[in-house]
Motif scaffolding. Structure first.
Motif, PDB file in Angstrom:
ATOM      1  N   UNK A 165     100.189  -9.599  71.536  1.00 30.99           N
ATOM      2  CA  UNK A 165     101.109  -8.628  71.251  1.00 30.99           C
ATOM      3  C   UNK A 165     101.169  -7.428  72.107  1.00 30.99           C
ATOM      4  N   UNK A 166     100.315  -7.505  73.148  1.00 26.00           N
ATOM      5  CA  UNK A 166     100.303  -6.617  74.367  1.00 26.00           C
ATOM      6  C   UNK A 166      99.930  -5.318  74.236  1.00 26.00           C
ATOM      7  N   UNK A 167      99.318  -4.942  73.119  1.00 25.13           N
ATOM      8  CA  UNK A 167      99.000  -3.422  73.060  1.00 25.13           C
ATOM      9  C   UNK A 167      97.430  -3.280  73.137  1.00 25.13           C
ATOM     10  N   UNK A 168      96.843  -4.104  73.739  1.00 30.11           N
ATOM     11  CA  UNK A 168      95.482  -4.092  74.567  1.00 30.11           C
ATOM     12  C   UNK A 168      94.235  -4.282  73.474  1.00 30.11           C
ATOM     13  N   UNK A 169      94.613  -4.832  72.158  1.00 32.59           N
ATOM     14  CA  UNK A 169      93.380  -5.159  71.518  1.00 32.59           C
ATOM     15  C   UNK A 169      93.815  -6.648  71.232  1.00 32.59           C
ATOM     16  N   UNK A 181     101.232 -16.531  74.156  1.00 29.07           N
ATOM     17  CA  UNK A 181     101.610 -15.599  74.759  1.00 29.07           C
ATOM     18  C   UNK A 181     103.035 -15.085  75.029  1.00 29.07           C
ATOM     19  N   UNK A 182     103.290 -14.022  75.797  1.00 24.70           N
ATOM     20  CA  UNK A 182     104.603 -13.331  75.669  1.00 24.70           C
ATOM     21  C   UNK A 182     104.907 -12.773  77.168  1.00 24.70           C
ATOM     22  N   UNK A 183     106.509 -12.779  77.248  1.00 22.93           N
ATOM     23  CA  UNK A 183     106.785 -12.403  78.821  1.00 22.93           C
ATOM     24  C   UNK A 183     107.912 -11.438  78.404  1.00 22.93           C
ATOM     25  N   UNK A 184     108.084 -10.695  79.413  1.00 20.78           N
ATOM     26  CA  UNK A 184     109.075  -9.537  79.579  1.00 20.78           C
ATOM     27  C   UNK A 184     109.751  -9.574  81.039  1.00 20.78           C
ATOM     28  N   UNK A 227     108.646  -9.397  86.261  1.00 16.73           N
ATOM     29  CA  UNK A 227     108.297 -10.217  85.215  1.00 16.73           C
ATOM     30  C   UNK A 227     106.853  -9.833  84.991  1.00 16.73           C
ATOM     31  N   UNK A 228     106.338  -9.529  83.475  1.00 15.62           N
ATOM     32  CA  UNK A 228     105.180  -9.457  83.043  1.00 15.62           C
ATOM     33  C   UNK A 228     104.989 -10.353  82.159  1.00 15.62           C
ATOM     34  N   UNK A 229     103.629 -10.836  81.949  1.00 15.48           N
ATOM     35  CA  UNK A 229     103.149 -11.887  81.451  1.00 15.48           C
ATOM     36  C   UNK A 229     101.880 -11.314  80.575  1.00 15.48           C
ATOM     37  N   UNK A 230     101.530 -11.661  79.169  1.00 13.98           N
ATOM     38  CA  UNK A 230     100.277 -11.398  78.610  1.00 13.98           C
ATOM     39  C   UNK A 230     100.072 -12.322  77.394  1.00 13.98           C
ATOM     40  N   UNK A 289      96.958 -21.694  82.265  1.00 15.92           N
ATOM     41  CA  UNK A 289      97.844 -21.180  83.260  1.00 15.92           C
ATOM     42  C   UNK A 289      99.215 -20.542  83.010  1.00 15.92           C
ATOM     43  N   UNK A 290      99.452 -20.399  81.806  1.00 14.44           N
ATOM     44  CA  UNK A 290     100.877 -19.759  81.302  1.00 14.44           C
ATOM     45  C   UNK A 290     101.073 -18.504  81.913  1.00 14.44           C
ATOM     46  N   UNK A 291      99.988 -17.779  82.210  1.00 14.22           N
ATOM     47  CA  UNK A 291     100.117 -16.253  82.737  1.00 14.22           C
ATOM     48  C   UNK A 291     100.398 -16.178  84.175  1.00 14.22           C
ATOM     49  N   UNK A 292     100.616 -17.305  84.919  1.00 13.78           N
ATOM     50  CA  UNK A 292     100.709 -17.531  86.445  1.00 13.78           C
ATOM     51  C   UNK A 292      99.974 -16.706  87.022  1.00 13.78           C
TER      52      UNK A 292
END
Length: 178
Positions: free
Chosen positions: A116-120, A148-151, A158-161, A167-170
């Protein structure tokens, strides 16, 4: 497709073997559809989001599911995002990311792996939350994987989290995230 969770939006929890019109949205121009596990998100041309299907982890965006119906069999407006214009949407297995016309990103659903990318990582959110880590960026596109999510930003960054076990987050040799 499999309709037991209401993800097909027909108003029933029955499977359908041929393309079937979603009658409740017949007068709404839908420009994008995103499908997760047992739920569907629909983006209208005017920026409204609709969802149907299972909301066990909040992935339909209709608030926390306590004391509510588990399944939404007819597409419902995601009311908490009604005041913004959504321009892109993507579903992971049980989470959703939404990009708005002002470049903001919102997420909701299953959050155990940080997707969700909200830090928790201990919460699921049935209420879309803005991803504040991207507040200084103008995001134009979002994409969700299983956990995982990308923007992608207007400037091409590119942002990944989220979950990075494979290895999805490169991130080179760092296989876990969050």
């Amino acid at each position: 497709g499999l309709g037991r969770s209401g993800a097909l939006g027909t108003g029933k929890k029955e499977s359908v073997r041929v393309p079937t019109l979603i009658e409740s949205l017949a007068d709404t121009r839908i420009v994008k559809v995103a499908a997760g596990a047992d739920f569907t998100i629909l983006l209208a041309e005017d920026g409204r989001l609709f969802s149907c299907g299972a909301g066990d982890f909040g992935q339909t965006g209709h608030g926390n599911q306590q004391n509510k119906e588990r399944y939404t069999t007819t597409p419902r407006l995601v009311r908490s995002l009604a005041k913004v214009k959504s321009v892109d949407v993507s579903c992971g297995q049980f989470h959703v990311a939404v990009c708005t016309d002002d470049g903001s990103v919102y997420s909701f659903g299953y959050g155990k792996d940080g997707q969700l990318g909200c830090g928790d990582t201990h919460i699921h959110s049935g209420n879309p939350r803005r991803i504040l880590a991207l507040k200084d960026e103008r995001v134009t596109q979002v994409s969700c994987g299983h956990g995982h999510t990308a923007a992608v930003t207007e400037s091409g960054n590119v942002y990944l989290w989220g979950r990075g076990r494979d290895g999805q987050l490169a991130r080179g040799d760092q296989l876990e995230s969050v």
